[in-house]
Design a protein around this motif. Structure first.
Motif, PDB file in Angstrom:
ATOM      1  N   ILE A  46     -59.177  -1.596  -2.703  1.00  0.00           N
ATOM      2  CA  ILE A  46     -59.846  -0.630  -3.521  1.00  0.00           C
ATOM      3  C   ILE A  46     -59.051  -1.096  -4.863  1.00  0.00           C
ATOM      4  CG2 ILE A  46     -60.437   1.401  -4.580  1.00  0.00           C
ATOM      5  CD1 ILE A  46     -60.113   2.578  -1.712  1.00  0.00           C
TER       6      ILE A  46
ATOM      7  N   SER B  89     -63.314  -1.264  -8.710  1.00  0.00           N
ATOM      8  CA  SER B  89     -64.112  -1.188  -7.623  1.00  0.00           C
ATOM      9  C   SER B  89     -65.093  -0.103  -7.755  1.00  0.00           C
ATOM     10  CB  SER B  89     -63.326  -0.670  -6.385  1.00  0.00           C
ATOM     11  OG  SER B  89     -62.489  -1.859  -5.810  1.00  0.00           O
ATOM     12  N   ALA B  90     -65.133   0.855  -8.508  1.00  0.00           N
ATOM     13  CA  ALA B  90     -66.040   1.928  -8.504  1.00  0.00           C
ATOM     14  C   ALA B  90     -67.340   1.273  -9.209  1.00  0.00           C
ATOM     15  CB  ALA B  90     -65.320   3.173  -9.581  1.00  0.00           C
TER      16      ALA B  90
ATOM     17  N   PHE C 106     -68.861  -0.734  -6.593  1.00  0.00           N
ATOM     18  CA  PHE C 106     -69.425  -0.017  -5.647  1.00  0.00           C
ATOM     19  C   PHE C 106     -70.814   0.636  -5.670  1.00  0.00           C
ATOM     20  CE2 PHE C 106     -69.548   4.286  -3.262  1.00  0.00           C
ATOM     21  CZ  PHE C 106     -69.789   3.692  -2.061  1.00  0.00           C
ATOM     22  N   ARG C 107     -71.036   1.154  -7.004  1.00  0.00           N
ATOM     23  CA  ARG C 107     -72.402   1.575  -7.568  1.00  0.00           C
ATOM     24  C   ARG C 107     -73.230   0.623  -7.511  1.00  0.00           C
ATOM     25  NH1 ARG C 107     -69.197   4.964 -11.178  1.00  0.00           N
ATOM     26  NH2 ARG C 107     -69.187   3.183 -12.663  1.00  0.00           N
TER      27      ARG C 107
ATOM     28  N   GLN D  71     -59.930   4.880  -8.784  1.00  0.00           N
ATOM     29  CA  GLN D  71     -61.189   4.416  -8.232  1.00  0.00           C
ATOM     30  C   GLN D  71     -61.636   5.013  -7.111  1.00  0.00           C
ATOM     31  OE1 GLN D  71     -62.821   1.402 -10.365  1.00  0.00           O
ATOM     32  NE2 GLN D  71     -61.637   2.789 -11.618  1.00  0.00           N
ATOM     33  N   ALA D  72     -60.899   5.034  -6.233  1.00  0.00           N
ATOM     34  CA  ALA D  72     -61.431   5.852  -4.927  1.00  0.00           C
ATOM     35  C   ALA D  72     -61.857   7.253  -5.165  1.00  0.00           C
ATOM     36  CB  ALA D  72     -60.127   5.964  -3.936  1.00  0.00           C
TER      37      ALA D  72
ATOM     38  N   MET E 185     -65.340   6.646  -6.450  1.00  0.00           N
ATOM     39  CA  MET E 185     -66.184   6.358  -5.428  1.00  0.00           C
ATOM     40  C   MET E 185     -66.531   7.422  -4.437  1.00  0.00           C
ATOM     41  SD  MET E 185     -64.305   2.732  -4.504  1.00  0.00           S
ATOM     42  CE  MET E 185     -65.319   2.087  -3.274  1.00  0.00           C
TER      43      MET E 185
ATOM     44  N   THR F 277     -69.245   9.777  -6.252  1.00  0.00           N
ATOM     45  CA  THR F 277     -70.385   8.767  -6.143  1.00  0.00           C
ATOM     46  C   THR F 277     -71.237   9.104  -4.662  1.00  0.00           C
ATOM     47  OG1 THR F 277     -69.660   7.216  -7.535  1.00  0.00           O
ATOM     48  CG2 THR F 277     -71.948   6.632  -6.418  1.00  0.00           C
TER      49      THR F 277
ATOM     50  N   THR G 291     -70.083   9.315   5.587  1.00  0.00           N
ATOM     51  CA  THR G 291     -69.093   8.320   5.702  1.00  0.00           C
ATOM     52  C   THR G 291     -68.699   8.363   7.049  1.00  0.00           C
ATOM     53  OG1 THR G 291     -67.625   9.954   5.006  1.00  0.00           O
ATOM     54  CG2 THR G 291     -68.422   8.362   3.325  1.00  0.00           C
TER      55      THR G 291
ATOM     56  N   CYS H  39     -58.373   4.913   0.409  1.00  0.00           N
ATOM     57  CA  CYS H  39     -59.480   4.927   1.304  1.00  0.00           C
ATOM     58  C   CYS H  39     -59.797   6.255   1.605  1.00  0.00           C
ATOM     59  CB  CYS H  39     -59.377   4.025   2.204  1.00  0.00           C
ATOM     60  SG  CYS H  39     -60.790   3.692   3.300  1.00  0.00           S
TER      61      CYS H  39
ATOM     62  N   VAL I 150     -62.163   8.264  -0.701  1.00  0.00           N
ATOM     63  CA  VAL I 150     -63.625   7.675  -0.422  1.00  0.00           C
ATOM     64  C   VAL I 150     -64.239   8.241   0.780  1.00  0.00           C
ATOM     65  CG1 VAL I 150     -64.867   5.677  -0.283  1.00  0.00           C
ATOM     66  CG2 VAL I 150     -62.923   5.571  -1.608  1.00  0.00           C
TER      67      VAL I 150
END
Length: 274
Positions: free
Chosen positions: A118, A122-123, A126-127, A152-153, A156, A159, A167, A187, A190
């Motif tokens: 990540i 990355s966010a 990812f979108r 960023q995690a 995510m 989101t 998940t 992770c 996320v």
């Protein structure tokens, strides 16, 4: 005096010579060259704009301010990683699985499988991947990552929650066959965004103490701040505060058993895909 300087008594009447006819002075003729010049700051500009000292100074200050901000952005430890991820190559990979039966119910759903570190961008990546995958409410994000950026995690994970996605920690092939994998460090944030959060048999969830790449003036205060942020995030996602305690106990990865993950409400739905 010269002939041109001779002037009659009548206003505005001149003689071109002592014996020549009377002629009227031009009314609105071409002015002398000096009259056509525009004056800026008390000096003739010959029709060209000459910026003042203050306009040049203000422009220089604005330009230097932009340069300072750009230098600060690019001097951050993760700045070049951000630019590389955004414009060259992302640190994560993604693949769309058209149909998986993750819980063995016979009901298939669409999934997006992401893996890799990540990174600092990355966010946004990812979108974009979610938009391309066209996942609907109840579809699944499969995770396989050793961690990376916590900021960023968290984005995510939020989101995922906002889009109503589930998940699971695992990978899948195009046939929809799901295999257990691992999800550690950032992770886990996320993964926490999912609702439900599937616990595939054999999948591993790992947590550890917060760390920083760059020097911190007050590590204790920063650790407390991060701990408070993670606690608030996990509470919003419906995860027990016990997970923050588990994170703070070790700098090394601590792999949670499925029983521990269930007790923390990190895993909400254990499944065996075989």
């Amino acid at each position: 005096m010269s002939a041109d300087d001779c002037q009659d008594g009548a206003a505005g009447v001149h003689r071109s010579s002592p014996t020549g006819p009377r002629v009227m002075a031009p009314q609105g003729g071409t002015p002398p060259p000096e009259a056509s010049r525009r004056w800026v700051g008390g000096h003739p500009s010959q029709g060209l704009f000459r910026p003042s000292f203050w306009s040049v100074t203000i422009f220089a200050l604005l330009l230097s301010g932009i340069g300072v901000r750009a230098y600060r952005d690019l001097s951050r430890p993760d700045a070049w990683d951000y630019w590389r991820e955004t414009y060259v190559s992302a640190s994560m990979t993604a693949s769309v699985i058209p149909a998986i039966d993750i819980d063995g119910s016979g009901q298939t759903r669409r999934a997006l499988a992401i893996s890799g570190r990540i990174g600092p961008a990355s966010a946004g990546w990812f979108r974009d991947q979610l938009d391309k995958a066209h996942l609907s409410n109840g579809d699944v994000v499969l995770l396989s990552s050793k961690g990376g950026s916590m900021d960023q995690a968290g984005i995510m994970g939020e989101t995922i929650r906002a889009r109503g996605l589930a998940t699971a920690v695992g990978t899948a092939d195009m046939s929809g066959s799901v295999r257990a994998s691992s999800c550690a460090s950032a992770c886990v944030l996320v993964y926490a965004g999912g609702k439900p959060r599937y616990g595939i048999k054999g999948a591993m969830l790992g947590v550890h103490r917060f760390t920083w790449k760059e020097p911190i003036d007050n590590p204790v205060a920063e650790a407390q701040r991060m701990q408070g942020m993670v606690l608030g995030y996990m509470t919003d996602m419906g995860v027990s505060s016990a997970i923050v305690e588990a994170m703070s106990q070790t700098a090394e990865i601590r792999w949670l058993s499925q029983q521990q993950a269930l007790a923390m409400n990190l895993v909400t739905t254990p499944v065996d895909p075989r």
